[in-house]
Design an enzyme around this catalytic site. Structure first.
Site, mmCIF file in Angstrom:
data_model
loop_
_atom_site.group_PDB
_atom_site.id
_atom_site.type_symbol
_atom_site.label_atom_id
_atom_site.label_comp_id
_atom_site.label_asym_id
_atom_site.label_seq_id
_atom_site.Cartn_x
_atom_site.Cartn_y
_atom_site.Cartn_z
ATOM 1 N N CYS A 155 0.799 -1.070 0.166
ATOM 2 C CA CYS A 155 0.184 0.103 0.380
ATOM 3 C C CYS A 155 1.014 1.127 0.171
ATOM 4 C CB CYS A 155 -0.758 0.205 1.810
ATOM 5 S SG CYS A 155 -2.075 -0.964 1.266
HETATM 6 C C1 LIG Z 1 -10.577 -4.598 9.161
HETATM 7 C C2 LIG Z 1 -11.274 -3.523 10.171
HETATM 8 C C3 LIG Z 1 -12.168 -2.737 9.112
HETATM 9 C C4 LIG Z 1 -11.865 -4.774 11.404
HETATM 10 O O1 LIG Z 1 -12.660 -4.114 12.002
HETATM 11 P P1 LIG Z 1 -12.203 -3.950 13.629
HETATM 12 O O2 LIG Z 1 -12.959 -2.859 14.912
HETATM 13 O O3 LIG Z 1 -10.580 -3.715 13.820
HETATM 14 O O4 LIG Z 1 -13.494 -5.811 13.525
HETATM 15 P P2 LIG Z 1 -12.844 -7.114 14.410
HETATM 16 O O5 LIG Z 1 -11.973 -7.571 13.440
HETATM 17 O O6 LIG Z 1 -11.984 -6.886 15.458
HETATM 18 O O7 LIG Z 1 -14.436 -7.472 14.608
HETATM 19 C C5 LIG Z 1 -15.018 -7.212 15.718
HETATM 20 C C6 LIG Z 1 -16.259 -8.131 15.435
HETATM 21 O O8 LIG Z 1 -17.086 -8.095 14.535
HETATM 22 C C7 LIG Z 1 -16.939 -9.613 13.605
HETATM 23 N N1 LIG Z 1 -16.835 -9.398 12.576
HETATM 24 C C8 LIG Z 1 -16.303 -9.342 11.682
HETATM 25 N N2 LIG Z 1 -16.521 -9.247 10.610
HETATM 26 C C9 LIG Z 1 -17.414 -8.542 10.217
HETATM 27 C C10 LIG Z 1 -17.915 -8.781 9.194
HETATM 28 N N3 LIG Z 1 -17.914 -8.325 8.081
HETATM 29 N N4 LIG Z 1 -19.343 -9.018 8.994
HETATM 30 C C11 LIG Z 1 -20.008 -8.213 10.521
HETATM 31 N N5 LIG Z 1 -19.612 -8.809 11.901
HETATM 32 C C12 LIG Z 1 -17.830 -8.400 11.676
HETATM 33 C C13 LIG Z 1 -15.607 -9.744 14.553
HETATM 34 O O9 LIG Z 1 -15.859 -11.583 14.539
HETATM 35 C C14 LIG Z 1 -15.774 -9.382 15.504
HETATM 36 O O10 LIG Z 1 -17.091 -10.546 17.266
HETATM 37 P P3 LIG Z 1 -16.357 -10.370 18.157
HETATM 38 O O11 LIG Z 1 -16.237 -8.638 18.567
HETATM 39 O O12 LIG Z 1 -17.789 -11.172 18.684
HETATM 40 O O13 LIG Z 1 -15.477 -11.071 18.087
HETATM 41 C C15 LIG Z 1 -10.605 -2.652 11.092
HETATM 42 O O14 LIG Z 1 -9.356 -3.872 12.047
HETATM 43 C C16 LIG Z 1 -9.009 -2.196 9.729
HETATM 44 O O15 LIG Z 1 -9.515 -1.563 9.287
HETATM 45 N N6 LIG Z 1 -8.073 -2.381 10.252
HETATM 46 C C17 LIG Z 1 -6.985 -2.082 10.035
HETATM 47 C C18 LIG Z 1 -6.433 -2.629 8.165
HETATM 48 C C19 LIG Z 1 -5.650 -1.971 7.759
HETATM 49 O O16 LIG Z 1 -5.246 -0.824 7.329
HETATM 50 N N7 LIG Z 1 -5.336 -3.054 6.989
HETATM 51 C C20 LIG Z 1 -4.026 -2.375 5.869
HETATM 52 C C21 LIG Z 1 -4.576 -2.738 4.199
HETATM 53 S S1 LIG Z 1 -3.758 -2.899 2.790
#
Ligand SMILES: CC(C)(COP(=O)(O)OP(=O)(O)OC[C@H]1O[C@@H](n2cnc3c(N)ncnc32)[C@H](O)[C@@H]1OP(=O)(O)O)[C@@H](O)C(=O)NCCC(=O)NCCS
Length: 367
Positions: A155
């Site tokens: 990225c």
């Molecule tokens: C990926 C991202 C959006 C996920 O958001 P988050 O708030 O961290 O979510 P989590 O993965 O911790 O999941 C939170 C909860 O939602 C659930 N969940 C995950 N995906 C889900 C979906 N698509 N729909 C519904 N629930 C979902 C999880 O199981 C978890 O449930 P739990 O609390 O019961 O365990 C976020 O972490 C992010 O953007 N991180 C940075 C990524 C980044 O910059 N990467 C570089 C990319 S190149």
């Protein structure tokens, strides 16, 4: 020597997938999978799959939709990846085709012709083949002489590419064309609710040149940093065949929570160091064009850098429409809101992603 960005270009495919459409497809797949494996799931031999929700996606990431190269193959639960026709070696490859469209726009904006460019860099997360370099195909299609090469810093490829362009011009090149073509939907696991919503497809292009009077953005300071992490990985590669490794496990995967926690402070620290080095205050920076992965992440970084009262418009968000377009995100943000910065004002372009890799570029609008 004033090295400047004098033109940018943006191309995206016409097909769009909304969060609702994506979720409907994944949930249908999950329901069918759980039904088909009900006995093994009940016996504890297989894990039950969980569905996705449009509300979660928007709240957790800020993403509402994404452009994709081919929609029907992604939404078809018997396939769940884009459907593309193979092209012969005599045809322009898909990645080169998109790159050429974005490049022509950037060249037009900069008022630059092919014979005035010496270097072409394709900087992005995934090349569609190992060789010949796709950048050389783009170079040839545009009729550019000189040299071209592909580079990948995930990225952060665009900011690292700007540094390569800057250095090439300092070393004597007249102009550089940097292209970022991200066909991300081809390396995304649409069966995983953790990441199925993350990426979108797009191409951007940027012209970098030395000039004392052309309008654009001067590259005032460029700072790069990498720090190894397994938290974002894509294991797809030429050794897979020899390892007898196949399937979805080779595609993009990440621990998004860890990335969020570890990368935000790192980026804020690098931006603050850059400001200090250039004797600037955050208040003097009109726009922060941050990597477009997660709106909450960008909000936090802006707070770390410019304080809690900083207006949201200072870190423009385009990922609601485009999703995460990997290296291209920062260039899209700049392309769309460059007009909001006046001559003499500063902006910072900052990418972050797998590696980890972080790039920050201090820009000054010149006219
Ligand atoms: C990926 C991202 C959006 C996920 O958001 P988050 O708030 O961290 O979510 P989590 O993965 O911790 O999941 C939170 C909860 O939602 C659930 N969940 C995950 N995906 C889900 C979906 N698509 N729909 C519904 N629930 C979902 C999880 O199981 C978890 O449930 P739990 O609390 O019961 O365990 C976020 O972490 C992010 O953007 N991180 C940075 C990524 C980044 O910059 N990467 C570089 C990319 S190149």
């Amino acid at each position: 020597m004033s090295i400047r960005i004098t033109g940018t270009g943006l191309f995206h495919p016409t097909e769009v997938i909304s969060n609702q459409e994506l979720v409907a497809s994944l949930n249908a797949y999950v329901e069918r999978y759980n039904q088909a494996h009900a006995e093994q799931i009940a016996a504890g031999e297989l894990a039950e799959l969980h569905g996705s929700s449009a509300e979660f996606i928007e709240k957790a990431s800020g993403i509402k939709s994404r452009y994709v190269v081919e929609k029907s193959g992604i939404l078809d639960i018997d396939r769940m990846y884009p459907r593309l026709a193979e092209r012969s070696n005599d045809e322009l490859s898909l990645q080169a085709e998109w790159g050429v469209i974005a490049a022509k726009q950037a060249m037009q904006q900069a008022g630059v012709t092919a014979d005035e460019i010496d270097v072409v860099i394709l900087a992005c997360s995934n090349m569609q083949r190992a060789y010949p370099a796709v950048s050389i195909e783009i170079q040839s299609a545009l009729g550019i002489k000189g040299y071209a090469y592909d580079m990948n810093v995930a990225c952060s490829s665009a900011t690292f590419g700007l540094k390569q362009a800057h250095d090439a011009i300092q070393a004597g090149a007249r102009r550089v064309l940097m292209v970022n073509v991200e066909i991300t939907s081809a390396h995304l696991n649409f069966k995983s609710r953790d990441c199925h919503f993350i990426f979108g497809d797009v191409a951007t292009a940027t012209i970098i040149e030395e000039s004392s009077d052309k309008a654009g953005f001067e590259l005032v300071d460029l700072s790069l940093q990498t720090q190894f992490s397994n938290n974002i990985r894509n294991n797809f590669g030429f050794l897979n065949r020899c390892e007898d490794a196949f399937g979805d496990a080779l595609l993009f995967n990440q621990d998004g929570r860890k990335v969020f926690k570890e990368v935000c402070p790192l980026v804020a620290q690098m931006i603050n160091q850059q400001l200090e080095k250039n004797q600037l205050l955050a208040d003097q920076v009109k726009r922060f064009w941050l990597h477009q992965a997660n709106a909450n992440m960008n909000e936090l970084i802006l707070k770390y850098v410019a304080g809690k009262q900083a207006e949201a418009e200072r870190a423009p968000i385009i990922l609601d429409e485009f999703a995460n377009t990997s290296s291209a995100g920062v260039i899209i943000a700049m392309h769309k809101t460059a007009h909001e910065v006046c001559v003499g004002e500063y902006a910072i372009l900052s990418s972050f992603g797998a590696g980890y890799s972080v790039g920050t570029v201090l820009l000054k609008k010149v006219g």
